[in-house]
Every structure is written in C-alpha cells, then in structure tokens.
Design an enzyme around this catalytic site. Sequence first.
Site, PDB file in Angstrom:
ATOM      1  CG  HIS A  30     -34.034 -72.691   2.432  1.00  0.00           C
ATOM      2  ND1 HIS A  30     -34.838 -71.309   3.111  1.00  0.00           N
ATOM      3  CD2 HIS A  30     -34.558 -72.006   1.369  1.00  0.00           C
ATOM      4  CE1 HIS A  30     -34.995 -70.880   3.213  1.00  0.00           C
ATOM      5  NE2 HIS A  30     -35.173 -70.891   1.487  1.00  0.00           N
ATOM      6  CG  ASP A  83     -37.353 -78.594   4.223  1.00  0.00           C
ATOM      7  OD1 ASP A  83     -38.595 -78.323   3.446  1.00  0.00           O
ATOM      8  OD2 ASP A  83     -35.595 -77.579   4.084  1.00  0.00           O
ATOM      9  CD  GLN A 124     -37.229 -76.242  -3.429  1.00  0.00           C
ATOM     10  OE1 GLN A 124     -37.662 -76.795  -4.882  1.00  0.00           O
ATOM     11  NE2 GLN A 124     -37.543 -74.918  -3.057  1.00  0.00           N
ATOM     12  CE  LYS A 139     -41.217 -72.737  -2.590  1.00  0.00           C
ATOM     13  NZ  LYS A 139     -39.753 -72.744  -1.528  1.00  0.00           N
ATOM     14  CB  CYS A 162     -32.480 -68.680   1.211  1.00  0.00           C
ATOM     15  SG  CYS A 162     -33.854 -66.961   1.113  1.00  0.00           S
TER      16      CYS A 162
END
Length: 585
Positions: free
Chosen positions: A305, A382, A385, A408, A546
């Site tokens: 991202h 990260d 997700q 999220k 993104c």
Amino acid sequence: MSTNINAEEQPDLSALANLANQFFKALPGQQIKTDPVVGQAHEPVRQDALVESYEPWLYDQGLRNNSFDHSPPSASGVGVSPSAANQNNAVDLRNPQTSFADPNLAGPKPADSVQLPFQEDEPFETRLKEILNNVRVSSPAVRIPFDQDTDAPYYFLKNRNGVLNPKNIFDRDASRVGQPIAPPFDVNLVRNDFPILRERVNGRPLIWLDNAATTQKPQQVIDRISYFYQHENSNIHRAAHQLAARATDAYEGAREKVRAFINAASVNEIIFVRGATEAINLVAKSWSEQNLNAGDEIIVSHLEHHANIVPWQQLAAKKGLKIKVIPVDDDGQILLDEYAKLLGPKTKLVAFTQVSNALGTVTPASRITELAHQAGAKVLIDGAQSVSHMKVDVRALDADWFVFSGHKVFGPTGIGVVYGKEALLNETQPWQGGGNMISDVTFEYTQYHKAPSRFEAGTGNIADAVGLGAAIDYVSRIGIENISRYEHYLLIYATRLLKEVPGIRLIGTAPDKASVLSFVLAGYKTEEIGAALNKEGIAVRSGHHCAQPILRRFGVESTVRPSLAFYNTRAEIDTLVNILHRLKK
C-alpha cells in the site's frame, strides 16, 4: 413469523434438510441443501452445483487436488508461476506494463446457460425461506466435529460422491465422548448485529463488499462508544475524580484487549495511534530517522500500500537511503529466492504487508522476518488487512513492529495500533512532544516516560480506543478461526463463479489468499462497473486501491475489488455475479 423451539425439542437437522429437499424436488430443477458453514437450510441452487458447493470443505481437509486449490509453487527467480503459465495469463517481466489476454476466459456464454441461485424465486418459495430463516433454537444447536472416517465435515452433509452419510451424532466414536462441541456459525444471526446491513441503497438492500476499505460496525461497538460518552467521558491519567478513573480504566482496558488479541508480551508494547498509516509514519520518523544513515537500505515488497512506500521514500530522500523491492510472480506471490538476493550488510529495515489490500495475497511473513533478522535488519509488518481475517501472533512472527487500523477490524475509524518490542520502543526517542508523554520538564531538559506513554503525546482518541476494545471482544466471541474458515468458503465460492463471467480477468490468483478479489472486465472501465453495481445497492471499490505499483506490475491502472467479511453471504455473491453476466450480454 417466529417459532421458538425448546432445547429438549431441537429438530433433527438432517430430517429438516431432507424434508425441504422433498418440497423443492417438486419445483423444476430446484433442490435445497444444507449449508456446511451455517448448518441451516439455504437458498435453492442448480442441481449440478450441489457437490461443487461442498468442495471448499474438502479443500480444507486436503481431499481435493485441482489447479485452484493446489497450485504448484512459484518458479522463483523468473517471475512466472506455473499456474499463471497454464492459464496463459503470464506477464512479460521485461515489460510488466503489458498484459496478455487469457483465451480461456474469452468467448460469450449463451444467455440461456446463465442461471444463478436465488434468481427465479416464486412468492411462495420466498415466503417459505422467510419462515425457515425465522426458526430459532433457544439454545445453540450442536456442531459435530469432523470425523476422519467420512468425507464430510458434518455427519448430515453429503460426501464427495454425493451420498448422504448415514452416521449421526449417536454413532460417534467412543473416544469422542465428553469432548466439547461448538455451536455452528450462523451468518444470519451475525448480520442482525450490524444495523447498517438493513440500509437500502437505490431502493435495494445494501450489499457491502468494500470491506478491505473499511468494515461495518456491530451494534455492540456502537453502543460501547455511546456508553463512554454518556457515562465515562473524561481525559485520562491526570485527574483524581471518578470520571477520570472510569475513562482511564476503559482506555487501558482496551490496551490489554489489543495485547491479548495479537499475543504481545506486555501492554507496554501497545501504542494507540490514528491508524496504520500514522503507525508506519511513527516508525519512519522515530527509530528509522534516528538509526539509518546514508547508504543504508530499506526493503519493501511489490505488494505494498502507498502508506508503506511513501514514508520510506521521504526518509530515503532526506537521508540518502536506498529502497529495494521484492518482486512477485504472476499469481502475486512473493519470490523468496529473489528476496534473499536483496538482503545484505546494508539492509537495515524490511517493511512489508502480511496481506495485500489489492490482491489478497497472504505473504510468508514468518520466513521474510526470519531472513531479515539473519541479515541483522529490523522488520515492520503492516497488518491492516490481516487482523480481521486470520489469527495474528506477534511473538510467533517475531516482528519488531506490527501495525493495524481499528476500522479494518469492525472498530471505529481514527484509531490504530503500533506493536513494538518493549526494549526497542524504550530505546527510541519519541516523534511528537506534548503532555502525558513526559515524566519531568524544565526549561533546560525533558525526561520522557517509557513506552507506551512516550509515543502518546496529547489527548488521544479515548472513546474510539474503547470502541476498538469492544470490536476485539466481538471478534473474539465469534472466534477468528471461525471467521477465517467462513470467509475462505466464501472466497472459493466467489472465485469459481467469477471465473465463469465472459471476458473477466482476475488480478491476483495466489493459492494463499484472504477474502479479496480484484478483476477487470473486457469492454468496461472499472468505474463503469462500480457505478452499475451501485445502482443495485452493491458497494465495491473501483480504482487503484492506493497500491498503484502492484497493479501496474499486472499491466492495469485500476481494478474492481469486491472484498468479503464474515457477514457476507453466498446470495450476495450471486447477485454480484448475476449483474456482471448481465453487463456482458
């Protein structure tokens, strides 16, 4: 109409399914089946789809062997995976902006052959299903554990030969006696917790398939935030009055819930920030800026991202650093052999996503981290997700930092988390100054608190941190493993149906995926598809997500991205696919 059944009078689920089958056999080409996930009668489907719909469960048990479920490993170093080559869907790495058409997806399908479940309901069918859906058992129905001597995960489901397994709960092996049995996952009960799912868009029921952008919030989270403002609202840590104590307890209680959710060693390793983007920037502008020097190297993956690219570019421009990129193959999988070649004595940081927001690819996070540590580099993962789709254990991953956003994972917007190893956090100077992060200040010097306070300057987002704690409670009660299993089932189902749409090209076909689907459709711009779906009440993301570098790796500038959560259903997927078929007629 609602029917209550006492626990002593719980129905035989197999008998109910057979009874419903007999009713729908009278209808041309229709039959009702029992859903392997929710354990209840489901919408009528084509006769030839009965066995197919159970294949995801056979997949989970390793009983199938086809190209989708057991794709061969990537041909590391060449960038083309065997599965992509077999589909004639390979990308020329010498010119990655160019993509090749997939002839297997070309050619229109006769309109008469396009028949999807739930399309042609007669009024009496709809009414019957409403009645069946309103039957509620006063205590949870049992779920039978998978029996190793059968081909089906539940005793009342057909096996892969289409034969109903005659065993029942009373025929279990004696060794299972006394073992706990779990209630089934009931998607209809879950959906009742999300008030926005009763919303209508353009006169249609809302179908929310934009979960990778943000997830919807259960009533329990909404109520918890409201309760905070009604009964607990105060600044924290500093005052001696009752409301300050309540607010502080709620805020720090949420920190403990986050710690347990990701299995951190201490609450001192949990820092509240605005979201994953701010979390990455915190690491970039504190530890990284303080410890990286000209000539040092940062490695990111091609899947990232923008939030895990731009901060490192800014730092590289400021300090003379070099950024290297881990390539992926044509399925969107990390090429570990190529990654290993990038590591060296100048590598100081590896920052990568656990799950791609654009493709859904699940990366081999533990192996990437292990190799980075062998090279002496720090690792940032990260998890924006991943936390809503799979169990995360930061100690098992051994990441130095792990970041995610609350919105999220069914929590509020404006709240996120940085996990960092405690010793590393205490060695790092804070990136913002202000109240609450200091232990002593004079005009000559300032002494900072230890983590996490040193990174939480000023008044934080107290109410939404408490809301995140409520979201974690909600997810934990359902069980992240149950969520992961159900979403995998939906992903397999949706992938199979999407592949049947003429002219479609799926972007990102890694065997190990979270519930994200990205595609382009011949003859249509992605925004046109998004607008057509919106007219039918379906929310999807269309654009670059993104994540422009990874989309350009596949020769496209944008895709349509339906993304699934545990409150989505097969009927919603059917509606999506049906509209795509209509567009291609």
